[in-house]
Design a protein around this motif. Structure first.
Motif, PDB file in Angstrom:
ATOM      1  N   LEU A 229      -6.388  -1.227  -7.725  1.00  0.00           N
ATOM      2  CA  LEU A 229      -5.048  -0.604  -6.186  1.00  0.00           C
ATOM      3  C   LEU A 229      -4.323  -1.396  -7.517  1.00  0.00           C
ATOM      4  CD1 LEU A 229      -4.428   0.513  -3.700  1.00  0.00           C
ATOM      5  CD2 LEU A 229      -3.829  -1.770  -3.818  1.00  0.00           C
TER       6      LEU A 229
ATOM      7  N   GLU B 127      -3.458   1.191 -10.676  1.00  0.00           N
ATOM      8  CA  GLU B 127      -3.546   2.793 -10.201  1.00  0.00           C
ATOM      9  C   GLU B 127      -1.838   3.103  -9.526  1.00  0.00           C
ATOM     10  OE1 GLU B 127      -6.641   4.041  -7.559  1.00  0.00           O
ATOM     11  OE2 GLU B 127      -5.786   5.703  -7.235  1.00  0.00           O
ATOM     12  N   VAL B 128      -1.557   2.373  -8.899  1.00  0.00           N
ATOM     13  CA  VAL B 128       0.136   2.409  -8.067  1.00  0.00           C
ATOM     14  C   VAL B 128       0.973   1.936  -9.267  1.00  0.00           C
ATOM     15  CG1 VAL B 128       1.674   0.442  -7.011  1.00  0.00           C
ATOM     16  CG2 VAL B 128      -0.774   1.263  -6.306  1.00  0.00           C
TER      17      VAL B 128
ATOM     18  N   ARG C  30       0.233   4.980 -11.664  1.00  0.00           N
ATOM     19  CA  ARG C  30       1.468   5.829 -11.392  1.00  0.00           C
ATOM     20  C   ARG C  30       3.044   5.981 -11.325  1.00  0.00           C
ATOM     21  NH1 ARG C  30      -0.702   9.441  -7.555  1.00  0.00           N
ATOM     22  NH2 ARG C  30      -2.616   9.457  -8.786  1.00  0.00           N
ATOM     23  N   LEU C  31       3.091   4.672 -10.444  1.00  0.00           N
ATOM     24  CA  LEU C  31       4.611   4.670 -11.059  1.00  0.00           C
ATOM     25  C   LEU C  31       5.159   4.543 -12.510  1.00  0.00           C
ATOM     26  CD1 LEU C  31       4.875   0.994  -9.075  1.00  0.00           C
ATOM     27  CD2 LEU C  31       6.023   3.216  -8.770  1.00  0.00           C
TER      28      LEU C  31
ATOM     29  N   ILE D  62       6.076   8.399 -13.125  1.00  0.00           N
ATOM     30  CA  ILE D  62       7.134   8.946 -12.490  1.00  0.00           C
ATOM     31  C   ILE D  62       8.355   8.633 -12.680  1.00  0.00           C
ATOM     32  CG2 ILE D  62       8.288   8.842  -9.721  1.00  0.00           C
ATOM     33  CD1 ILE D  62       5.948   8.336  -8.362  1.00  0.00           C
ATOM     34  N   PHE D  63       8.643   7.040 -12.939  1.00  0.00           N
ATOM     35  CA  PHE D  63       9.831   6.872 -13.610  1.00  0.00           C
ATOM     36  C   PHE D  63       9.964   5.900 -15.180  1.00  0.00           C
ATOM     37  CE2 PHE D  63       9.306   5.273  -8.530  1.00  0.00           C
ATOM     38  CZ  PHE D  63      10.145   6.115  -8.418  1.00  0.00           C
TER      39      PHE D  63
ATOM     40  N   GLU E 290      11.503   5.325 -18.089  1.00  0.00           N
ATOM     41  CA  GLU E 290      12.311   5.231 -18.880  1.00  0.00           C
ATOM     42  C   GLU E 290      13.139   5.697 -20.397  1.00  0.00           C
ATOM     43  OE1 GLU E 290      15.692   2.755 -16.326  1.00  0.00           O
ATOM     44  OE2 GLU E 290      13.718   1.359 -16.382  1.00  0.00           O
TER      45      GLU E 290
ATOM     46  N   THR F  43      18.713  11.428 -20.147  1.00  0.00           N
ATOM     47  CA  THR F  43      18.810  13.345 -19.932  1.00  0.00           C
ATOM     48  C   THR F  43      20.293  13.688 -20.742  1.00  0.00           C
ATOM     49  OG1 THR F  43      20.319  12.916 -18.257  1.00  0.00           O
ATOM     50  CG2 THR F  43      18.140  13.021 -17.504  1.00  0.00           C
TER      51      THR F  43
ATOM     52  N   ILE G  67      18.137   5.634  -8.607  1.00  0.00           N
ATOM     53  CA  ILE G  67      16.910   6.235  -8.452  1.00  0.00           C
ATOM     54  C   ILE G  67      17.358   7.335  -8.550  1.00  0.00           C
ATOM     55  CG2 ILE G  67      15.008   5.957  -7.314  1.00  0.00           C
ATOM     56  CD1 ILE G  67      15.349   3.078  -7.112  1.00  0.00           C
TER      57      ILE G  67
ATOM     58  N   LYS H 160      18.442   9.854 -11.294  1.00  0.00           N
ATOM     59  CA  LYS H 160      17.401   9.638 -12.501  1.00  0.00           C
ATOM     60  C   LYS H 160      16.661  10.072 -12.706  1.00  0.00           C
ATOM     61  CE  LYS H 160      17.384   6.901 -16.334  1.00  0.00           C
ATOM     62  NZ  LYS H 160      17.798   7.169 -18.250  1.00  0.00           N
ATOM     63  N   PHE H 161      15.750  10.163 -11.367  1.00  0.00           N
ATOM     64  CA  PHE H 161      14.571  10.616 -11.041  1.00  0.00           C
ATOM     65  C   PHE H 161      14.658  11.720 -10.382  1.00  0.00           C
ATOM     66  CE2 PHE H 161      14.124   5.769 -12.023  1.00  0.00           C
ATOM     67  CZ  PHE H 161      14.248   6.148 -13.934  1.00  0.00           C
TER      68      PHE H 161
ATOM     69  N   ARG I   7      12.093  14.292 -10.562  1.00  0.00           N
ATOM     70  CA  ARG I   7      10.776  14.239 -10.744  1.00  0.00           C
ATOM     71  C   ARG I   7      10.616  13.608  -8.972  1.00  0.00           C
ATOM     72  NH1 ARG I   7      10.740   9.972 -15.398  1.00  0.00           N
ATOM     73  NH2 ARG I   7      11.732  10.864 -16.647  1.00  0.00           N
ATOM     74  N   ILE I   8      11.136  13.111  -8.510  1.00  0.00           N
ATOM     75  CA  ILE I   8      11.289  12.382  -6.849  1.00  0.00           C
ATOM     76  C   ILE I   8      11.393  14.044  -6.345  1.00  0.00           C
ATOM     77  CG2 ILE I   8      10.955  10.258  -7.904  1.00  0.00           C
ATOM     78  CD1 ILE I   8      13.674  10.226  -6.500  1.00  0.00           C
TER      79      ILE I   8
ATOM     80  N   PHE J 237      10.061   8.907  -1.203  1.00  0.00           N
ATOM     81  CA  PHE J 237       9.375  10.144  -2.170  1.00  0.00           C
ATOM     82  C   PHE J 237       8.347   9.706  -1.292  1.00  0.00           C
ATOM     83  CE2 PHE J 237      10.587   5.927  -4.352  1.00  0.00           C
ATOM     84  CZ  PHE J 237       9.341   5.239  -4.970  1.00  0.00           C
ATOM     85  N   GLU J 238       7.597  10.604  -2.611  1.00  0.00           N
ATOM     86  CA  GLU J 238       6.077  10.186  -2.974  1.00  0.00           C
ATOM     87  C   GLU J 238       5.362   9.858  -3.794  1.00  0.00           C
ATOM     88  OE1 GLU J 238       4.147  14.070  -1.502  1.00  0.00           O
ATOM     89  OE2 GLU J 238       5.937  14.197   0.402  1.00  0.00           O
ATOM     90  N   MET J 239       4.587   9.132  -4.159  1.00  0.00           N
ATOM     91  CA  MET J 239       3.534   8.747  -4.818  1.00  0.00           C
ATOM     92  C   MET J 239       2.640   9.290  -5.729  1.00  0.00           C
ATOM     93  SD  MET J 239       3.945   4.770  -4.897  1.00  0.00           S
ATOM     94  CE  MET J 239       2.853   3.928  -6.248  1.00  0.00           C
TER      95      MET J 239
ATOM     96  N   LYS K 182      -1.823  10.656  -4.409  1.00  0.00           N
ATOM     97  CA  LYS K 182      -2.356  10.172  -4.073  1.00  0.00           C
ATOM     98  C   LYS K 182      -2.808   9.027  -4.931  1.00  0.00           C
ATOM     99  CE  LYS K 182      -5.108  13.484  -1.567  1.00  0.00           C
ATOM    100  NZ  LYS K 182      -4.530  14.153  -1.025  1.00  0.00           N
ATOM    101  N   ILE K 183      -3.000   7.999  -4.239  1.00  0.00           N
ATOM    102  CA  ILE K 183      -3.614   6.506  -4.430  1.00  0.00           C
ATOM    103  C   ILE K 183      -5.055   6.136  -3.647  1.00  0.00           C
ATOM    104  CG2 ILE K 183      -2.813   4.282  -4.804  1.00  0.00           C
ATOM    105  CD1 ILE K 183      -0.463   5.121  -5.682  1.00  0.00           C
TER     106      ILE K 183
ATOM    107  N   VAL L 184      14.582  -0.160 -12.001  1.00  0.00           N
ATOM    108  CA  VAL L 184      13.262   0.470 -12.241  1.00  0.00           C
ATOM    109  C   VAL L 184      12.067  -0.428 -12.043  1.00  0.00           C
ATOM    110  CG1 VAL L 184      11.143   1.496 -13.205  1.00  0.00           C
ATOM    111  CG2 VAL L 184      13.901   2.757 -12.887  1.00  0.00           C
TER     112      VAL L 184
ATOM    113  N   LEU M 159      12.061  -1.785  -8.132  1.00  0.00           N
ATOM    114  CA  LEU M 159      11.269  -0.950  -7.316  1.00  0.00           C
ATOM    115  C   LEU M 159       9.610  -0.928  -7.842  1.00  0.00           C
ATOM    116  CD1 LEU M 159      11.868   1.153  -5.305  1.00  0.00           C
ATOM    117  CD2 LEU M 159      11.683   2.694  -7.822  1.00  0.00           C
ATOM    118  N   LYS M 160       8.819  -1.277  -8.971  1.00  0.00           N
ATOM    119  CA  LYS M 160       8.071  -1.253  -9.356  1.00  0.00           C
ATOM    120  C   LYS M 160       7.320  -2.084  -9.396  1.00  0.00           C
ATOM    121  CE  LYS M 160       7.062   1.684 -13.860  1.00  0.00           C
ATOM    122  NZ  LYS M 160       7.246   1.107 -15.207  1.00  0.00           N
TER     123      LYS M 160
ATOM    124  N   ILE N 239       6.947  -2.445  -5.442  1.00  0.00           N
ATOM    125  CA  ILE N 239       5.709  -1.486  -4.649  1.00  0.00           C
ATOM    126  C   ILE N 239       4.206  -1.979  -5.158  1.00  0.00           C
ATOM    127  CG2 ILE N 239       4.928   0.783  -4.851  1.00  0.00           C
ATOM    128  CD1 ILE N 239       7.420   1.610  -5.634  1.00  0.00           C
TER     129      ILE N 239
ATOM    130  N   MET O 246       1.780  -2.987  -1.967  1.00  0.00           N
ATOM    131  CA  MET O 246       0.897  -2.166  -2.008  1.00  0.00           C
ATOM    132  C   MET O 246      -0.469  -2.563  -2.082  1.00  0.00           C
ATOM    133  SD  MET O 246       1.224   1.285  -2.171  1.00  0.00           S
ATOM    134  CE  MET O 246      -0.186   2.303  -1.767  1.00  0.00           C
TER     135      MET O 246
END
Lengths: 230, 201
Positions: free
Chosen positions: A8, A11-12, A15-16, A19-20, A22, A26, B32, B35-36, B39-40, B62-64, B66-67, B182, B185-186, B189, B193
């Protein structure tokens, strides 16, 4: 169990990471950085960021000094001068009340600054567009001013209501000056006028009702009896 | 506790950024978001008021994706840091799954950091949650101010002051410049989880 947990977590994390991502600045971010370096507002921008962190005497003094410096260097510019005047006024208000200042004040300050930056950095923008930007900020500034005066007024009026209100009941026009020479804000005056109009209409209705009762008294008896059944 | 919709196979995870006033909680969320955002694909909502009668927080959902077959939705909140807004802070903590404590690295804020951790512990206890059990990450913010000659607390001092008993992950950061935002945050999360999975098993 440990294997599942690792799965898990993996996987998390994966996915992170997706998304993020760095490290890629931009184009907008790069542009902003370059613009800020070259801008005459560089110092002002830096002080405004400091205000975001902390409203201290030192930061506010730096802010007001920088606004004065810019105001002097753009002296006579009919679009830019009002921006500096608004920033100066907002700065003095925040400096005076600090954490007790209306939270919207810092937002308006940021907004005025952003608009100033837009007007200053855009060579291609027509004069009329600059005026529109300015007018929007002036409106925002006025709204805030009205809100602050409203709050202040309510508090002040509460303490002095017993002295101020009887004048209204007696029906005098309300160009209201308090005893110490301070004026009651327009919003409060408007509310008081509404109350005054309401009381007057109530009195009018009462007078009509009394008159009606008098008429009934003088009317034939069967009419009175009918009314009494109501 | 996270909101789980078994029918829709959806999990909502609530993460709260806590800490003393003007410590940089909102700046974390703003970074966050700015910058993102592409994507989010979300909106950041700020609800502000002067009194303590209505809510006062920032909210970034924001949505991550499917997990393990579940759609995971993350909700980031900040609380107002000022002491007078404790009722709101407590309200925002309702149903919290994970906490990022944003501490202010400035020396003058040493005491406010410690008081705020204590306040977090007290407020969590009103929901029968323990600061020692909830997923928690410390972020020692404003490290960039060292360059401006502003006296900062050392990492070791902050660890000793805030994290000596909790022993949770911690990061030195500059939310304004995006350093470790980030990472923080990571980490929260991932920890949250993992804790939720354990709880639901």
């Amino acid at each position: 169990m440990a294997k599942n947990k690792a799965k898990l977590t993996d996987e998390v994390e994966k996915r992170l990471d997706e998304i993020f991502i760095e490290g890629e600045s931009t184009p907008d971010a790069e542009k902003e950085h370059v613009d800020a370096q070259a801008s005459p507002l560089r110092e002002l921008q830096s002080v405004i960021l400091s205000i975001e962190w902390e409203i201290s005497d030192d930061v506010m003094r730096r802010f007001l000094d920088e606004v004065t410096r810019l105001k002097n260097s753009y002296n006579g510019d009919r679009i830019l001068t009002p921006f500096f005047k608004m920033l100066d006024s907002l700065g003095r208000y925040i400096q005076k009340y600090k954490a007790k200042a209306n939270p919207e004040a810092v937002n308006v300050l940021n907004s005025v600054y952003a608009a100033l930056e837009e007007v200053l950095s855009s060579d291609g923008v027509k004069e009329i567009e600059k005026e529109t930007i300015l007018l929007e900020e002036v409106q925002r500034f006025k709204d805030l001013k009205r809100e602050i005066q409203g709050q202040k007024g309510v508090i002040e009026v509460k303490g002095k209501a017993r002295k101020g209100v009887p004048e209204l009941v007696e029906g005098k026009d309300v160009s209201i000056d308090m005893e110490d020479g301070q004026q009651i804000p327009e919003t409060v005056v408007a509310a008081l006028n509404e109350i005054k109009a309401l009381i007057q209409s109530e009195f009018k209705a009462l007078r009509e009702e009394i008159q009606g009762l008098r008429d009934d008294k003088n009317a034939p008896k069967h009419k009175l009896g009918r009314k009494g059944k109501k | 506790m996270a909101f789980v919709n078994l029918k829709k196979k959806e999990v909502q995870v609530k993460i709260v950024y806590y800490g003393p006033g003007r410590g940089g909680k909102t700046t974390n969320l703003e970074y966050i978001y700015n910058k993102f955002n592409d994507r989010i694909k979300t909106e950041m909502i700020a609800i502000k008021t002067q009194g303590d009668r209505t809510l006062f927080f920032d909210f970034l959902p924001f949505e991550m994706g499917k997990i393990k077959g579940y759609d995971v939705k993350i909700q980031l909140y900040t609380v107002p840091g000022q002491v007078k807004y404790n009722a709101t802070r407590r309200l925002v903590l309702r149903g919290v799954d994970g906490v990022v404590f944003v501490a202010d690295s400035m020396k003058v804020r040493k005491k406010s950091n410690m008081l705020s951790v204590k306040n977090l512990q007290e407020n969590l206890s009103t929901y029968k949650k323990s600061i020692f059990k909830i997923p928690l990450v410390f972020q020692y913010n404003k490290r960039d101010l060292a360059g401006d000659g502003i006296p900062l607390l050392s990492y070791e001092t902050m660890e000793k002051d805030l994290n000596s008993r909790l022993k949770v992950p911690s990061f030195e950061a500059s939310a304004l410049q995006g350093d470790s935002v980030v990472k923080t945050l990571k980490k929260i999360i991932t920890l949250t989880m993992a804790a939720l999975e354990k709880e639901f098993k």
